[in-house]
Design a protein around this motif. Structure first.
Motif, PDB file in Angstrom:
ATOM      1  N   TYR A 151      -6.955  -6.691  16.112  1.00 60.68           N
ATOM      2  CA  TYR A 151      -8.166  -6.186  15.476  1.00 60.68           C
ATOM      3  C   TYR A 151      -9.392  -6.996  15.885  1.00 60.68           C
ATOM      4  O   TYR A 151      -9.304  -8.201  16.147  1.00 60.68           O
ATOM      5  CB  TYR A 151      -8.021  -6.257  13.953  1.00 60.68           C
ATOM      6  N   ALA A 152     -10.524  -6.325  15.840  1.00 60.45           N
ATOM      7  CA  ALA A 152     -11.781  -7.042  15.949  1.00 60.45           C
ATOM      8  C   ALA A 152     -11.956  -7.891  14.699  1.00 60.45           C
ATOM      9  O   ALA A 152     -11.510  -7.512  13.606  1.00 60.45           O
ATOM     10  CB  ALA A 152     -12.934  -6.055  16.081  1.00 60.45           C
ATOM     11  N   ASP A 153     -12.615  -9.018  14.845  1.00 64.95           N
ATOM     12  CA  ASP A 153     -12.764  -9.938  13.710  1.00 64.95           C
ATOM     13  C   ASP A 153     -13.448  -9.271  12.525  1.00 64.95           C
ATOM     14  O   ASP A 153     -13.122  -9.563  11.362  1.00 64.95           O
ATOM     15  CB  ASP A 153     -13.572 -11.167  14.146  1.00 64.95           C
ATOM     16  N   PHE A 154     -14.374  -8.378  12.786  1.00 62.80           N
ATOM     17  CA  PHE A 154     -15.163  -7.822  11.685  1.00 62.80           C
ATOM     18  C   PHE A 154     -14.392  -6.801  10.854  1.00 62.80           C
ATOM     19  O   PHE A 154     -14.884  -6.357   9.819  1.00 62.80           O
ATOM     20  CB  PHE A 154     -16.476  -7.218  12.196  1.00 62.80           C
ATOM     21  N   VAL A 155     -13.167  -6.436  11.265  1.00 63.18           N
ATOM     22  CA  VAL A 155     -12.371  -5.515  10.459  1.00 63.18           C
ATOM     23  C   VAL A 155     -11.066  -6.119   9.963  1.00 63.18           C
ATOM     24  O   VAL A 155     -10.329  -5.482   9.208  1.00 63.18           O
ATOM     25  CB  VAL A 155     -12.072  -4.192  11.199  1.00 63.18           C
ATOM     26  N   LYS A 156     -10.775  -7.344  10.374  1.00 62.06           N
ATOM     27  CA  LYS A 156      -9.528  -7.970   9.957  1.00 62.06           C
ATOM     28  C   LYS A 156      -9.457  -8.055   8.432  1.00 62.06           C
ATOM     29  O   LYS A 156     -10.390  -8.476   7.776  1.00 62.06           O
ATOM     30  CB  LYS A 156      -9.405  -9.363  10.573  1.00 62.06           C
ATOM     31  N   GLY A 157      -8.317  -7.634   7.913  1.00 58.92           N
ATOM     32  CA  GLY A 157      -8.117  -7.651   6.481  1.00 58.92           C
ATOM     33  C   GLY A 157      -8.625  -6.407   5.769  1.00 58.92           C
ATOM     34  O   GLY A 157      -8.330  -6.205   4.590  1.00 58.92           O
ATOM     35  N   ARG A 158      -9.381  -5.564   6.474  1.00 59.47           N
ATOM     36  CA  ARG A 158      -9.903  -4.341   5.853  1.00 59.47           C
ATOM     37  C   ARG A 158      -9.326  -3.080   6.492  1.00 59.47           C
ATOM     38  O   ARG A 158      -9.087  -2.096   5.799  1.00 59.47           O
ATOM     39  CB  ARG A 158     -11.433  -4.300   5.974  1.00 59.47           C
ATOM     40  N   PHE A 159      -9.126  -3.092   7.798  1.00 64.97           N
ATOM     41  CA  PHE A 159      -8.633  -1.926   8.531  1.00 64.97           C
ATOM     42  C   PHE A 159      -7.198  -2.166   8.980  1.00 64.97           C
ATOM     43  O   PHE A 159      -6.810  -3.291   9.291  1.00 64.97           O
ATOM     44  CB  PHE A 159      -9.494  -1.656   9.768  1.00 64.97           C
ATOM     45  N   THR A 160      -6.429  -1.079   9.050  1.00 67.65           N
ATOM     46  CA  THR A 160      -5.065  -1.132   9.547  1.00 67.65           C
ATOM     47  C   THR A 160      -4.831   0.018  10.506  1.00 67.65           C
ATOM     48  O   THR A 160      -5.075   1.178  10.156  1.00 67.65           O
ATOM     49  CB  THR A 160      -4.054  -1.048   8.402  1.00 67.65           C
ATOM     50  N   ILE A 161      -4.353  -0.310  11.705  1.00 69.08           N
ATOM     51  CA  ILE A 161      -4.003   0.711  12.681  1.00 69.08           C
ATOM     52  C   ILE A 161      -2.489   0.897  12.653  1.00 69.08           C
ATOM     53  O   ILE A 161      -1.735  -0.070  12.514  1.00 69.08           O
ATOM     54  CB  ILE A 161      -4.492   0.328  14.096  1.00 69.08           C
ATOM     55  N   SER A 162      -2.056   2.137  12.776  1.00 67.19           N
ATOM     56  CA  SER A 162      -0.629   2.429  12.796  1.00 67.19           C
ATOM     57  C   SER A 162      -0.411   3.705  13.594  1.00 67.19           C
ATOM     58  O   SER A 162      -1.369   4.430  13.898  1.00 67.19           O
ATOM     59  CB  SER A 162      -0.078   2.572  11.378  1.00 67.19           C
ATOM     60  N   ARG A 163       0.851   3.978  13.909  1.00 68.14           N
ATOM     61  CA  ARG A 163       1.148   5.195  14.656  1.00 68.14           C
ATOM     62  C   ARG A 163       2.481   5.768  14.228  1.00 68.14           C
ATOM     63  O   ARG A 163       3.384   5.025  13.811  1.00 68.14           O
ATOM     64  CB  ARG A 163       1.133   4.924  16.159  1.00 68.14           C
ATOM     65  N   VAL A 164       2.588   7.073  14.356  1.00 66.93           N
ATOM     66  CA  VAL A 164       3.840   7.781  14.131  1.00 66.93           C
ATOM     67  C   VAL A 164       4.087   8.587  15.392  1.00 66.93           C
ATOM     68  O   VAL A 164       3.518   9.678  15.585  1.00 66.93           O
ATOM     69  CB  VAL A 164       3.777   8.692  12.893  1.00 66.93           C
ATOM     70  N   ASN A 165       4.910   8.042  16.268  1.00 67.24           N
ATOM     71  CA  ASN A 165       5.088   8.684  17.575  1.00 67.24           C
ATOM     72  C   ASN A 165       5.733  10.061  17.460  1.00 67.24           C
ATOM     73  O   ASN A 165       5.453  10.946  18.262  1.00 67.24           O
ATOM     74  CB  ASN A 165       5.901   7.781  18.487  1.00 67.24           C
ATOM     75  N   ALA A 166       6.588  10.224  16.475  1.00 65.10           N
ATOM     76  CA  ALA A 166       7.238  11.523  16.306  1.00 65.10           C
ATOM     77  C   ALA A 166       6.228  12.620  15.993  1.00 65.10           C
ATOM     78  O   ALA A 166       6.508  13.807  16.196  1.00 65.10           O
ATOM     79  CB  ALA A 166       8.280  11.446  15.202  1.00 65.10           C
ATOM     80  N   GLU A 167       5.053  12.214  15.500  1.00 66.08           N
ATOM     81  CA  GLU A 167       3.994  13.164  15.167  1.00 66.08           C
ATOM     82  C   GLU A 167       2.824  13.087  16.139  1.00 66.08           C
ATOM     83  O   GLU A 167       1.793  13.720  15.917  1.00 66.08           O
ATOM     84  CB  GLU A 167       3.502  12.910  13.738  1.00 66.08           C
ATOM     85  N   ASN A 168       2.960  12.270  17.191  1.00 65.12           N
ATOM     86  CA  ASN A 168       1.874  12.093  18.166  1.00 65.12           C
ATOM     87  C   ASN A 168       0.555  11.711  17.488  1.00 65.12           C
ATOM     88  O   ASN A 168      -0.513  12.203  17.859  1.00 65.12           O
ATOM     89  CB  ASN A 168       1.663  13.370  18.991  1.00 65.12           C
ATOM     90  N   THR A 169       0.640  10.844  16.503  1.00 69.47           N
ATOM     91  CA  THR A 169      -0.538  10.542  15.690  1.00 69.47           C
ATOM     92  C   THR A 169      -0.741   9.038  15.549  1.00 69.47           C
ATOM     93  O   THR A 169       0.224   8.290  15.354  1.00 69.47           O
ATOM     94  CB  THR A 169      -0.412  11.177  14.298  1.00 69.47           C
ATOM     95  N   VAL A 170      -1.990   8.640  15.636  1.00 65.41           N
ATOM     96  CA  VAL A 170      -2.405   7.273  15.359  1.00 65.41           C
ATOM     97  C   VAL A 170      -3.379   7.314  14.191  1.00 65.41           C
ATOM     98  O   VAL A 170      -4.226   8.218  14.119  1.00 65.41           O
ATOM     99  CB  VAL A 170      -3.087   6.632  16.581  1.00 65.41           C
ATOM    100  N   TYR A 171      -3.254   6.340  13.298  1.00 65.56           N
ATOM    101  CA  TYR A 171      -4.102   6.290  12.115  1.00 65.56           C
ATOM    102  C   TYR A 171      -4.948   5.018  12.122  1.00 65.56           C
ATOM    103  O   TYR A 171      -4.568   3.998  12.690  1.00 65.56           O
ATOM    104  CB  TYR A 171      -3.260   6.296  10.843  1.00 65.56           C
ATOM    105  N   LEU A 172      -6.087   5.125  11.442  1.00 64.07           N
ATOM    106  CA  LEU A 172      -6.893   3.948  11.157  1.00 64.07           C
ATOM    107  C   LEU A 172      -7.238   4.001   9.673  1.00 64.07           C
ATOM    108  O   LEU A 172      -8.076   4.808   9.259  1.00 64.07           O
ATOM    109  CB  LEU A 172      -8.160   3.898  12.001  1.00 64.07           C
ATOM    110  N   GLN A 173      -6.558   3.185   8.895  1.00 62.40           N
ATOM    111  CA  GLN A 173      -6.841   3.088   7.469  1.00 62.40           C
ATOM    112  C   GLN A 173      -7.978   2.100   7.280  1.00 62.40           C
ATOM    113  O   GLN A 173      -7.869   0.944   7.686  1.00 62.40           O
ATOM    114  CB  GLN A 173      -5.609   2.619   6.704  1.00 62.40           C
ATOM    115  N   MET A 174      -9.054   2.561   6.669  1.00 64.55           N
ATOM    116  CA  MET A 174     -10.242   1.732   6.513  1.00 64.55           C
ATOM    117  C   MET A 174     -10.511   1.526   5.021  1.00 64.55           C
ATOM    118  O   MET A 174     -10.775   2.489   4.296  1.00 64.55           O
ATOM    119  CB  MET A 174     -11.444   2.395   7.190  1.00 64.55           C
ATOM    120  N   ASN A 175     -10.418   0.294   4.573  1.00 66.13           N
ATOM    121  CA  ASN A 175     -10.664  -0.052   3.183  1.00 66.13           C
ATOM    122  C   ASN A 175     -11.908  -0.924   3.061  1.00 66.13           C
ATOM    123  O   ASN A 175     -12.366  -1.503   4.048  1.00 66.13           O
ATOM    124  CB  ASN A 175      -9.458  -0.797   2.604  1.00 66.13           C
ATOM    125  N   SER A 176     -12.439  -1.003   1.872  1.00 68.39           N
ATOM    126  CA  SER A 176     -13.609  -1.860   1.603  1.00 68.39           C
ATOM    127  C   SER A 176     -14.713  -1.607   2.617  1.00 68.39           C
ATOM    128  O   SER A 176     -15.277  -2.546   3.205  1.00 68.39           O
ATOM    129  CB  SER A 176     -13.193  -3.333   1.628  1.00 68.39           C
TER     130      SER A 176
END
Length: 125
Positions: free
Chosen positions: A60-85
């Motif tokens: 992660y970039a420093d300015f999003v550490k602890g707030r954003f989470t990247i994840s993926r579900v390959n079976a669904e061909n999808t990548v997510y970016l959960q953005m909090n705060s």
């Protein structure tokens, strides 16, 4: 050829959360390293987060550490970016991108081969 389509952007107040999704086409999506970038008006595109093709490694970039989470579900061909705060300074167009050949984590936009059209995130104070 890989096509990427982002969704999930919107207008929220500071402190709220959003989850961005990026759906990719093609049977080889699961072999691509993926990344999220953003671009605010008048600013250069900047790296936000990246995930390896397996999903086991992230960075992660420093300015999003602890707030954003990247994840993926390959079976669904999808990548997510959960953005909090979320903060007003997070306001930007967010893009997902695919690196079709690497097996690592990539922070430079030039390392990516395919891009989505972007989704707008606006955070009000």
């Amino acid at each position: 050829q890989v096509q990427l389509e982002e969704s999930g952007g919107g207008l929220v107040q500071a402190g709220a959360s959003l989850r961005l999704s990026c759906v990719g086409s093609g049977r080889t999506f699961s072999s691509y390293a993926m990344g999220w970038f953003r671009q605010a008006p008048g600013k250069e595109r900047e790296f936000v987060a990246t995930v390896s093709w397996t999903g086991d490694s992230t960075y992660y970039a420093d300015f999003v550490k602890g707030r954003f989470t990247i994840s993926r579900v390959n079976a669904e061909n999808t990548v997510y970016l959960q953005m909090n705060s979320l903060k007003p300074e997070d306001t930007a167009v967010y893009y997902c991108a695919a690196n079709a050949f690497g097996r690592g984590l990539y922070t430079a936009w030039r390392n990516y081969d395919y891009w989505g059209q972007g989704t707008q995130v606006t955070v009000s104070s």
